[in-house]
Write an enzyme that holds these catalytic residues in place. Structure first.
Site, PDB file in Angstrom:
ATOM      1  N   GLY A  50       0.693   3.818   6.463  1.00  0.00           N
ATOM      2  CA  GLY A  50       1.668   3.457   5.937  1.00  0.00           C
ATOM      3  C   GLY A  50       1.394   2.942   5.143  1.00  0.00           C
ATOM      4  O   GLY A  50       0.217   1.762   5.424  1.00  0.00           O
ATOM      5  N   CYS A  51       1.491   2.785   3.630  1.00  0.00           N
ATOM      6  CA  CYS A  51       0.718   1.812   2.840  1.00  0.00           C
ATOM      7  C   CYS A  51       0.441  -0.040   3.140  1.00  0.00           C
ATOM      8  O   CYS A  51      -0.103   0.019   3.235  1.00  0.00           O
ATOM      9  CB  CYS A  51       1.518   1.977   1.296  1.00  0.00           C
ATOM     10  SG  CYS A  51       3.480   1.456   1.156  1.00  0.00           S
ATOM     11  N   PHE A  52       2.193  -0.447   3.813  1.00  0.00           N
ATOM     12  CA  PHE A  52       1.829  -2.173   3.994  1.00  0.00           C
ATOM     13  C   PHE A  52       0.916  -2.150   5.602  1.00  0.00           C
ATOM     14  O   PHE A  52       0.372  -3.115   5.336  1.00  0.00           O
ATOM     15  CB  PHE A  52       3.023  -2.713   4.231  1.00  0.00           C
ATOM     16  CG  PHE A  52       3.908  -3.462   2.911  1.00  0.00           C
ATOM     17  CD1 PHE A  52       3.504  -4.122   2.212  1.00  0.00           C
ATOM     18  CD2 PHE A  52       5.490  -2.785   3.057  1.00  0.00           C
ATOM     19  CE1 PHE A  52       4.172  -4.708   1.711  1.00  0.00           C
ATOM     20  CE2 PHE A  52       5.657  -3.369   1.073  1.00  0.00           C
ATOM     21  CZ  PHE A  52       5.330  -4.476   1.174  1.00  0.00           C
ATOM     22  N   ALA A  53       0.981  -1.429   6.097  1.00  0.00           N
ATOM     23  CA  ALA A  53       0.780  -0.988   7.549  1.00  0.00           C
ATOM     24  C   ALA A  53      -0.749  -0.900   7.323  1.00  0.00           C
ATOM     25  O   ALA A  53      -1.638  -1.776   7.770  1.00  0.00           O
ATOM     26  CB  ALA A  53       1.056   0.243   8.190  1.00  0.00           C
ATOM     27  N   ASN A  79      -2.401  -2.052   4.365  1.00  0.00           N
ATOM     28  CA  ASN A  79      -2.921  -3.245   4.106  1.00  0.00           C
ATOM     29  C   ASN A  79      -3.581  -3.923   5.063  1.00  0.00           C
ATOM     30  O   ASN A  79      -4.944  -4.659   5.658  1.00  0.00           O
ATOM     31  CB  ASN A  79      -2.354  -3.608   3.184  1.00  0.00           C
ATOM     32  CG  ASN A  79      -2.541  -4.347   2.347  1.00  0.00           C
ATOM     33  OD1 ASN A  79      -2.667  -5.936   2.840  1.00  0.00           O
ATOM     34  ND2 ASN A  79      -2.479  -4.870   0.535  1.00  0.00           N
TER      35      ASN A  79
END
Length: 339
Positions: free
Chosen positions: A136-139, A141
């Site tokens: 995932g994107c937040f993950a 980062n």
């Protein structure tokens, strides 16, 4: 060399569009079909208008597995449904951009496991895999900010994360919080302390720092939230994620930089900057940039990525390159937006 035959399911959405933008210029790729049942018969540029003049590829409602790699750019829950309804040839590699196969409890498909596709963590496993669960994107980062500390077993019991994402992180389907009139000149928090990406983040940290997750009868999300106090925010910009993370640490600033630079020495897209960073440095690129500061006993970690590239489609292509023995950077030498 013979080109890699690629197919994309869900190619009319944001992540599918980003894949098309990268892959039509990838020197080792032939896009066999771009599947979109609702847009079948249209040209790709009828939906992704910026691709007018770049390709004459059309959308198709057909599906077959006479391909080398399948990208799944569909909603969460829909990737598993698609694979159950459309058996894939035994030699086809799959890169799933949904969350359906990211967690250890749900990795199995056709007797093989999906490998979690964060190259900075699992590069050697990705190179030998057939199925990849794209992070995932937040993950992405947040993990990039914390993995070096986990590698030395020095993550504390409390990690504080404030991260702001652009509107494209919510997907293409319109909603109340993606409407321009609401989003513009606005800022809000959502899913505080209970964002689903906490689960994959915590499993990766546990992979490097055994015992990070305490065992109990609580769910994985509940156990992760006990350690990682995560407040996600919606920003009034289209793309990118900027995180400010702080933890108690005995490391000096110099020691922290030495650790991070060493950990990412062979990672072609993750960079450690001694100057303060901003989001425009990474937007439209597959880069992640990290900046560190020490304030008393607190280590501040700033991290920036493009949510649609390093946080999704760019990382998916990076994983494809690894699957097929290519240089990770192939097709991903993208330019940031300076102004």
């Amino acid at each position: 060399m013979e080109k890699i035959k690629v197919a994309i399911i869900g190619s009319a959405g944001y992540t599918g569009g980003e894949l098309l933008r990268i892959l039509i210029y990838h020197p080792a790729v032939d896009i066999v079909f771009a599947n979109s049942a609702s847009n079948a018969g249209k040209k790709v540029y009828d939906v992704h208008n910026d691709l007018f003049g770049d390709t004459e590829l059309g959308f198709s409602s057909d599906f077959h597995s006479d391909i080398d790699v399948l990208f799944l750019c569909v909603g969460h829950g829909d990737a598993r449904k698609f694979l159950e309804a459309n058996p894939i040839g035994s030699s086809v590699k799959i890169i799933d951009l949904s969350q359906d196969y990211r967690l250890k409890a749900n990795v199995s498909y056709q007797g093989k496991d999906f490998v979690y596709g964060l190259p900075e963590l699992n590069k050697s496993s990705i190179e030998k895999a057939q199925y990849i669960a794209n992070p995932g994107c937040f993950a992405t980062n947040i993990q990039l900010a914390l993995l070096p500390l986990a590698s030395k077993g020095v993550l504390p019991n409390e990690i504080h994360v404030n991260a702001t994402t652009g509107s494209t992180g919510a997907g293409q389907k319109p909603g109340a919080t993606t409407h321009f009139s609401w989003r513009n000149n606005n800022l809000s928090a959502y899913k505080s302390f209970e964002h689903q990406h906490l689960q994959e983040i915590s499993e990766s940290l546990e992979q490097l720092q055994t015992g990070f997750l305490t065992s109990s009868e609580k769910t994985l999300l509940e156990r992760a939230a006990e350690k990682i106090h995560f407040v996600p925010q919606r920003g009034d910009f289209a793309r990118g994620i900027f995180s400010a993370i702080y933890v108690e640490s005995d490391l000096s600033e110099g020691e922290a930089y030495e650790l991070y630079e060493s950990f990412y020495a062979t990672a072609p897209f993750t960079w450690v900057s001694k100057s303060n960073i901003d989001l425009k440095q990474v937007v439209n690129t597959n880069k992640a940039i990290i900046h560190l500061e020490k304030h008393g006993n607190q280590l501040l970690i700033l991290t920036a990525i493009d949510n649609l590239l390093k946080g999704a489609s760019g990382q998916a292509v990076q994983n494809m390159n690894l699957l097929f023995g290519l240089d990770e950077r192939t097709g991903l030498n993208l330019k940031s937006v300076g102004f």
